[in-house]
Scaffold this motif. Structure first.
Motif, PDB file in Angstrom:
ATOM      1  N   LEU A  19       0.747  -1.181  -0.047  1.00 11.43           N
ATOM      2  CA  LEU A  19       0.014   0.133   0.028  1.00 11.43           C
ATOM      3  C   LEU A  19       0.986   1.114  -0.042  1.00 11.43           C
ATOM      4  O   LEU A  19       0.569   2.247  -0.448  1.00 11.43           O
ATOM      5  CB  LEU A  19      -0.980   0.073   1.174  1.00 11.43           C
ATOM      6  CG  LEU A  19      -1.984   0.858   1.258  1.00 11.43           C
ATOM      7  CD1 LEU A  19      -2.813   0.385   0.199  1.00 11.43           C
ATOM      8  CD2 LEU A  19      -2.813   0.693   2.502  1.00 11.43           C
ATOM      9  N   LEU A  20       1.961   1.271   0.668  1.00  9.63           N
ATOM     10  CA  LEU A  20       2.706   2.405   0.936  1.00  9.63           C
ATOM     11  C   LEU A  20       3.318   2.955  -0.267  1.00  9.63           C
ATOM     12  O   LEU A  20       3.469   4.059  -0.515  1.00  9.63           O
ATOM     13  CB  LEU A  20       3.951   2.256   1.828  1.00  9.63           C
ATOM     14  CG  LEU A  20       3.524   2.071   3.420  1.00  9.63           C
ATOM     15  CD1 LEU A  20       4.695   1.648   4.263  1.00  9.63           C
ATOM     16  CD2 LEU A  20       2.726   3.260   3.704  1.00  9.63           C
ATOM     17  N   ARG A  21       3.802   1.730  -1.225  1.00 13.61           N
ATOM     18  CA  ARG A  21       4.006   2.644  -2.548  1.00 13.61           C
ATOM     19  C   ARG A  21       3.143   2.701  -3.748  1.00 13.61           C
ATOM     20  O   ARG A  21       3.269   3.499  -4.512  1.00 13.61           O
ATOM     21  CB  ARG A  21       5.515   1.796  -2.974  1.00 13.61           C
ATOM     22  CG  ARG A  21       4.977   0.581  -3.753  1.00 13.61           C
ATOM     23  CD  ARG A  21       6.166  -0.125  -4.083  1.00 13.61           C
ATOM     24  NE  ARG A  21       7.379  -0.183  -3.149  1.00 13.61           N
ATOM     25  CZ  ARG A  21       8.103  -1.146  -2.935  1.00 13.61           C
ATOM     26  NH1 ARG A  21       8.351  -2.005  -3.871  1.00 13.61           N
ATOM     27  NH2 ARG A  21       9.141  -1.210  -1.941  1.00 13.61           N
ATOM     28  N   LEU A  22       1.882   2.152  -3.366  1.00 12.93           N
ATOM     29  CA  LEU A  22       0.783   2.244  -4.470  1.00 12.93           C
ATOM     30  C   LEU A  22       0.544   3.529  -4.577  1.00 12.93           C
ATOM     31  O   LEU A  22       0.312   3.972  -5.763  1.00 12.93           O
ATOM     32  CB  LEU A  22      -0.253   1.208  -4.005  1.00 12.93           C
ATOM     33  CG  LEU A  22      -1.470   0.979  -4.827  1.00 12.93           C
ATOM     34  CD1 LEU A  22      -0.985   0.042  -6.056  1.00 12.93           C
ATOM     35  CD2 LEU A  22      -2.547   0.565  -4.263  1.00 12.93           C
ATOM     36  N   ASP A  23       0.120   4.104  -3.635  1.00 13.97           N
ATOM     37  CA  ASP A  23      -0.549   5.537  -3.862  1.00 13.97           C
ATOM     38  C   ASP A  23       0.401   6.664  -4.113  1.00 13.97           C
ATOM     39  O   ASP A  23       0.134   7.518  -4.998  1.00 13.97           O
ATOM     40  CB  ASP A  23      -1.337   6.022  -2.602  1.00 13.97           C
ATOM     41  CG  ASP A  23      -0.124   5.923  -1.528  1.00 13.97           C
ATOM     42  OD1 ASP A  23      -0.375   6.928  -0.513  1.00 13.97           O
ATOM     43  OD2 ASP A  23       0.853   5.395  -1.511  1.00 13.97           O
ATOM     44  N   HIS A  24       1.565   6.328  -3.772  1.00 11.09           N
ATOM     45  CA  HIS A  24       2.414   7.567  -4.282  1.00 11.09           C
ATOM     46  C   HIS A  24       2.638   7.590  -5.652  1.00 11.09           C
ATOM     47  O   HIS A  24       3.001   8.263  -6.372  1.00 11.09           O
ATOM     48  CB  HIS A  24       3.784   7.475  -3.323  1.00 11.09           C
ATOM     49  CG  HIS A  24       4.958   7.319  -4.277  1.00 11.09           C
ATOM     50  ND1 HIS A  24       5.695   6.024  -4.239  1.00 11.09           N
ATOM     51  CD2 HIS A  24       5.686   7.998  -5.026  1.00 11.09           C
ATOM     52  CE1 HIS A  24       6.844   6.274  -4.730  1.00 11.09           C
ATOM     53  NE2 HIS A  24       6.864   7.346  -5.678  1.00 11.09           N
ATOM     54  N   GLN A  25       2.367   6.177  -6.331  1.00 14.78           N
ATOM     55  CA  GLN A  25       2.704   6.017  -7.589  1.00 14.78           C
ATOM     56  C   GLN A  25       1.516   6.527  -8.526  1.00 14.78           C
ATOM     57  O   GLN A  25       1.530   6.977  -9.557  1.00 14.78           O
ATOM     58  CB  GLN A  25       2.972   4.637  -7.967  1.00 14.78           C
ATOM     59  CG  GLN A  25       4.534   4.414  -7.518  1.00 14.78           C
ATOM     60  CD  GLN A  25       4.829   2.939  -8.104  1.00 14.78           C
ATOM     61  OE1 GLN A  25       3.785   2.196  -8.667  1.00 14.78           O
ATOM     62  NE2 GLN A  25       5.806   2.368  -7.465  1.00 14.78           N
TER      63      GLN A  25
END
Lengths: 159, 159
Positions: A19-25
């Motif tokens: 999740l942590l890298r998902l949204d920033h992308q």
DNA sequence: CCTCATTTGGTTGTGTGCAACTAAGTTGTG
DNA sequence: CACAACTTAGTTGCACACAACCAAATGAGG
């Protein structure tokens, strides 16, 4: 900020790391696409001597005729801090004329000059070139716009 | 906004007038969403004293450890003209340290300071808050990313 | 008429984003 | 070795975007 009473469905049981890298992308992809558009527009508008925001302002004037700065800002979601210098550049380029209204002397109405009006003809083929560059079908474009509209709406409410 | 109330999925042949304003609104919707993200991130990162691009740079360093400026730029698709002042601000804030490599003296390696490393803990809840603010499901987010990726790819090829 | 809140543009300051250029270091080739 | 080409950062200039503040004009009440 995070104590929103919104009863929206909590998104999923994904591991934090995922999740942590998902949204920033998401935002990253968005800006990448935005930047890519910038490049295409820069190319397409080079001959016209316009930047993309300037082109948008001209579009508004071509469509609606003389408008006060306030209204242009409302259409483009830009404030005076951005519009004032932008419009001054358009005025320096001889494309628009700014006249303080006699009715309400706080208001400045932006008119197209003859040169600005003539520029429209040269700008006409631009949109189709941009659409071709997206490589997307009309249906996809509409779906994307719908999604982005919902996203923007939701993000705006969250602030 | 204008005379078009809703994106009704018209099957096929759109009149030029409709098509002509369609694409400009794609980019426009994109920038609107991008701006809305900016607002949400500004809010979420205020306590950390970071802007969104600075946050991205920190993310890269948190994930990969010390990196040369060149590599950070490659990850974020930013050039030195943008990164140099950005990294200097991070250095002024005491979050990173820039050291010229002894192996290749052209290269500057960016290290996290203790303060910069500690900031990660405070940044951890940010992504989830952002995702919640989008109001989108994980599936939608993934689909949007895929679409945006294709769009960016196509636009990049067109330049 | 006078005061005060509001509206409308404008200005300043900060922070990107990009293009063009410079400077320094490195590498390949004769 | 000498020299040109390349790589890597940095700098400068331009153009947004946005926040914060300012000034003039307007309008509503007293």
């Amino acid at each position: 900020m995070t104590s929103s009473p919104a009863p929206s469905p909590e998104p999923a049981e994904l591991p934090d790391t995922e999740l942590l890298r998902l949204d920033h992308q998401v935002c990253f992809s968005l800006q990448a696409a935005s930047r890519a558009f910038g490049g295409v527009y820069r190319e397409a508008l080079r001959d016209l001597g316009l930047t993309y925001p300037q082109y948008l302002a001209m579009m508004v004037l071509w469509e609606h005729g003389p408008l006060p700065v306030k209204t242009i800002g409302a259409q483009l979601h830009l404030d005076s801090g951005t519009l004032s210098p932008l419009l001054k550049r358009l005025e320096s380029a001889g494309l628009v004329r700014r006249e303080r209204s006699t009715q309400d002397e706080r208001s400045v109405t932006v008119h197209l000059t003859d040169s600005g009006t003539e520029l429209r003809v040269r700008a006409l083929p631009v949109p189709r070139a941009i659409l071709r560059a997206t490589g997307m079908s009309v249906e996809e474009v509409l779906a994307l716009q719908e999604t982005l509209g919902r996203l923007t709406e939701s993000l705006s409410r969250a602030v």
